[in-house]
Design an enzyme around this catalytic site. Structure first.
Site, PDB file in Angstrom:
ATOM      1  N   SER A   1     -11.062  -0.647  -1.406  1.00 25.71           N
ATOM      2  CA  SER A   1      -9.836  -0.624  -0.880  1.00 25.71           C
ATOM      3  C   SER A   1      -9.394  -0.837   1.189  1.00 25.71           C
ATOM      4  CB  SER A   1      -9.106   1.456  -0.934  1.00 25.71           C
ATOM      5  OG  SER A   1      -8.453   1.226  -1.496  1.00 25.71           O
TER       6      SER A   1
ATOM      7  N   ASP B   1       0.903  -1.252  -0.339  1.00 26.24           N
ATOM      8  CA  ASP B   1      -0.167  -0.007   0.215  1.00 26.24           C
ATOM      9  C   ASP B   1       0.612   1.359  -0.018  1.00 26.24           C
ATOM     10  OD1 ASP B   1      -2.783   1.909   1.119  1.00 26.24           O
ATOM     11  OD2 ASP B   1      -2.892   0.139   0.972  1.00 26.24           O
TER      12      ASP B   1
ATOM     13  N   HIS C   1      -3.683   6.097   3.504  1.00 22.76           N
ATOM     14  CA  HIS C   1      -3.689   4.876   2.774  1.00 22.76           C
ATOM     15  C   HIS C   1      -3.887   3.651   3.362  1.00 22.76           C
ATOM     16  CE1 HIS C   1      -6.160   2.342  -0.581  1.00 22.76           C
ATOM     17  NE2 HIS C   1      -6.789   2.717  -0.314  1.00 22.76           N
TER      18      HIS C   1
END
EC number: 3.4.21.-
Length: 729
Positions: free
Chosen positions: A521, A139, A196
């Site tokens: 996600s 990620d 994220h």
């Protein structure tokens, strides 16, 4: 994430360009290509030396060393290099090369979510075994100081761990976050500057942290699916995520010894699975007993938009929970309208003038001004006012112009609330139209935007519009996505240096430890967490067995809210506790996938190089006959159909058990027969086969019909969706 200044960025590009050209003046303009060469040879072998020698033969000794970008040498064989198109074609013709493809860049696609899927804090756990499970997260990095990754109470890493902490400057791992790496030469750390990666890692395996919230919203205990598991972070995303780095992360994660890989990155459409970084990486992970969970993508609700469709990975759609964020807009005439956003600001009962975008613009056409397009909102005309914008992305322009707030028409993402940097709300078409009418008739028009509140969404679960839909046009006769998991308005750990409203406004300077995000996600790490949970009970299970357990125990969803049905949610929404005890599993071996790839047109030489096994392609398995937990077939819209599926299940429930088959629901358009209808098992790991035959009249073009086969022994319910469709690209 901090960005390079424009001058420095241009200097870096100039340096790269100059280096490439000066290395070989006669070379054409080049790009980074990935040269995939399959498995590593078992003989004594130096991958970097071999890769360099290949390039030397192609472009000469001097140029070769400058062109080699990276060697893949730990878990599979290959390299990345700056090549012209002609050079890439020459390499493609080499016998030892499986595929050559350009390195593309891709996009990155909780207090309540785990409870909603029936996985509360008191769920049965094997904490000691869980602490031996390692989740690799590919990620945007991780924020190591987050409470979600504190190692209090953790012992040393499992002995199987072969990785290391290469997180860079001022980055420390611990006994919870046991490894970190980063792959961009312009970066100096695996630290997450976007939020994220921290969010996804904590969703999969973060510690239980009490009193977590986003400015009081979604307050509760934030925890991952496997709080006792270890985490290894692989930073490949720096605004965008490049194939060359994604493959490097897989190469390391596999060799480091992770058990589960979570990758919330949606690759663009590919026509060839061996030209796709995530497909290649997850294939080699599968061969080493590692299951990969990947996001289905955020390109819904279009049919055929699903990404990450390899059969050896589990593809995850997003679904909602029963918690919904709403905010209300109160007009000067007292009328209240309900919108959605994650708005933590309070106007304290004050109503402000409200103006339409077309009336506060001096430089744009009426249409662009109404949308509040870039550069259209005049800051002098909106100070102290709320702006009304026809387009969802008007948020940012109104904020930058200095408006007190904004109300937008939300036709882009009508069911998703996003964090906003100032008082804001997005309204549906009818409510938005009523505000426009109010502005035209009231004197003076005023409004107040109230702070976001939480309500119970009794229609959940459902798949939001952004989640990509099937069918897969890359591999027909394979149902994708596989399952759905919470991915709408999820609270999880966040990077304190990232903008919490970066989707709308990277200029938002608030610093938070936990934030709310939406996307497939966010759904993907939920499934990675479930896979790790199942692994903690069954450490010897194969990736296909774990995947089967998750799929066959999933809960089908509300058909009224999900008209695309299985093409939206796959087998259904995850049920973690049931997945740990599925009763029966569908297992698929590497050789089965290879037989399927033979049927898809790959030749024996390519697949032998890819797998390291002796593949002849004399035996081929049609995709529909892969021993998959779902049964899917494309049928012509012109003719009646009659299709047979062959399946084998393995008993992992009770040693002596009898399973009876049923069809749920019964569909008049679909006749289904099962032979035999009863499976009797006398011991664990015993295998039994059965055949399902479906038939029906011709389907309308672009339509589908579905049902499911359910095997039950009274304690376990093993459900396999059946889908026949006539949808074409």
């Amino acid at each position: 994430m901090a960005k390079l200044s424009t001058p420095l960025y241009l200097i870096c590009l100039a340096f790269i360009f100059t280096r490439d050209v000066s290395a070989n003046d006669y070379r054409q303009a080049s790009s980074v290509y990935i040269v995939y060469m399959g498995t590593l040879p078992e003989i004594k072998y130096s991958p970097p030396s071999h890769h360099l020698s290949i390039l030397q033969k192609l472009v000469g000794t001097i140029a070769a060393s400058h062109l080699l970008v990276r060697s893949y040498k730990r878990s599979f064989n290959g390299f990345a290099a700056n090549l012209s198109q002609a050079e890439s074609q020459k390499l493609q013709n080499m016998k030892e090369v499986v595929s050559v493809f350009p390195s593309k860049s891709h996009e990155l696609t909780t207090t309540r979510s785990w409870d909603f899927v029936g996985f509360g804090e008191k769920a049965r756990r094997e904490s000691v075994k869980e602490s031996d499970v390692i989740v690799g997260v590919i990620d945007s990095g991780i924020w190591p100081e987050s409470e979600s990754f504190d190692d209090e109470g953790f012992g040393p890493p499992p002995k199987k761990w072969k990785g290391s902490c290469k997180g860079g400057l001022k980055f420390a791992c611990n006994n919870k976050l046991i490894g970190a790496r980063f792959y961009n030469k312009f970066a100096d750390s695996a630290r997450d500057e976007e939020g994220h990666g921290t969010h996804t890692a904590s969703t999969a395996a973060g510690n239980a942290v009490q009193a977590a919230s986003f400015y009081g919203l979604a307050q509760g205990t934030a925890r991952g699916g496997v709080p006792s598991a270890r985490i290894a972070a692989y930073k490949v995303c720096f605004n965008r995520c490049n194939d060359v780095d994604i493959l490097a992360a897989f190469d390391d994660a596999i060799a480091d010894g992770v058990d589960v890989i979570s990758i919330s990155i949606s690759a663009d459409y590919v026509s060839n699975l061996l030209n796709a970084s995530v497909a290649i990486g997850s294939f080699h992970a599968m061969m080493r007993g590692i299951i990969t969970a990947g996001s289905a993508g955020n390109n819904g609700p279009d049919q055929g938009s699903v990404a990450n469709v390899s059969p050896w990975m589990i593809t995850v759609a997003a679904s909602g929970t029963d918690r919904q964020f709403i905010d209300r807009v109160v007009l000067g005439n007292g009328k209240a309208l309900t919108g959605i956003s994650v708005n933590t600001f309070n106007l304290n009962g004050t109503k402000f003038p409200i103006v339409y975008g077309q009336n506060v613009s001096r430089n744009c056409s009426q249409a662009q001004a109404g949308y509040c397009s870039s550069g259209c909102v005049d800051s002098e005309l909106v100070k102290g006012k709320i702006v009304l914008c026809d387009d969802f992305l008007g948020y940012r322009e109104a904020y930058l112009a200095g408006a007190i707030g904004v109300i937008v028409q939300n036709t882009l993402l009508p069911d998703s609330a996003f964090v906003v940097p100032f008082p804001a709300s997005s309204l549906g078409f009818e409510d938005y139209k009523s505000i426009k009418s109010y502005i035209e008739s009231a004197e003076p028009p005023q409004a107040e935007i109230l702070r976001t509140e939480e309500i119970v969404d009794r229609e959940a679960p459902y798949v939001p519009s952004f989640s990509s839909r099937g069918p897969s046009f890359v591999i027909q006769n394979l149902l994708k996505p596989d399952v759905s998991a919470p991915g709408l308005e999820i609270l999880a750990a966040f990077s304190p240096v990232a903008s919490p409203s970066s989707f709308l406004n990277p200029e938002d300077k608030r610093s938070v430890r936990y934030s709310v995000m939406s996307g497939t996600s966010m759904a993907c790490p939920h499934v990675a967490g479930v896979a790790a949970y199942v692994k903690s009970f069954h450490p010897d299970w194969s990736p296909s067995a774990i995947k089967s357990a998750i799929m066959t125990t999933a809960t089908p969803m509300n058909l009224k809210k999900n008209p695309e049905q299985e093409f939206a949610y796959g087998s259904g929404q995850i049920n973690p506790t049931k997945a740990s005890d599925p009763g029966l599993v569908y297992e698929v071996e590497t050789e089965d996938y290879l037989k399927m790839l033979c049927a898809e047109g790959f030749d024996s030489t390519t697949l032998t190089t890819t797998s390291g096994q002796n593949v002849t392609c004399s035996e081929r398995t049609e995709v529909k006959d892969l021993n998959y937990p779902t049964m899917t077939t494309f049928v012509s819209s012109l003719d009646p159909f009659n299709v047979t599926f062959k399946r084998t299940v393995t008993n992992v429930g009770f040693p002596n058990s009898t399973y009876k088959a049923s069809v749920v629901p019964l569909q008049p358009e679909l006749q289904i027969s099962i032979e035999p209808e009863i499976l009797r098992f006398g011991f664990l790991e015993e295998k039994k086969s059965f055949v399902v035959t479906i038939s029906g009249k011709e389907l309308k073009d672009g339509s589908f019909v579905s049902s499911s086969v359910v095997w039950s022994d009274g304690s376990h319910s093993v459900r396999s969706p059946i889908v026949a469709y006539s949808i074409q690209p």
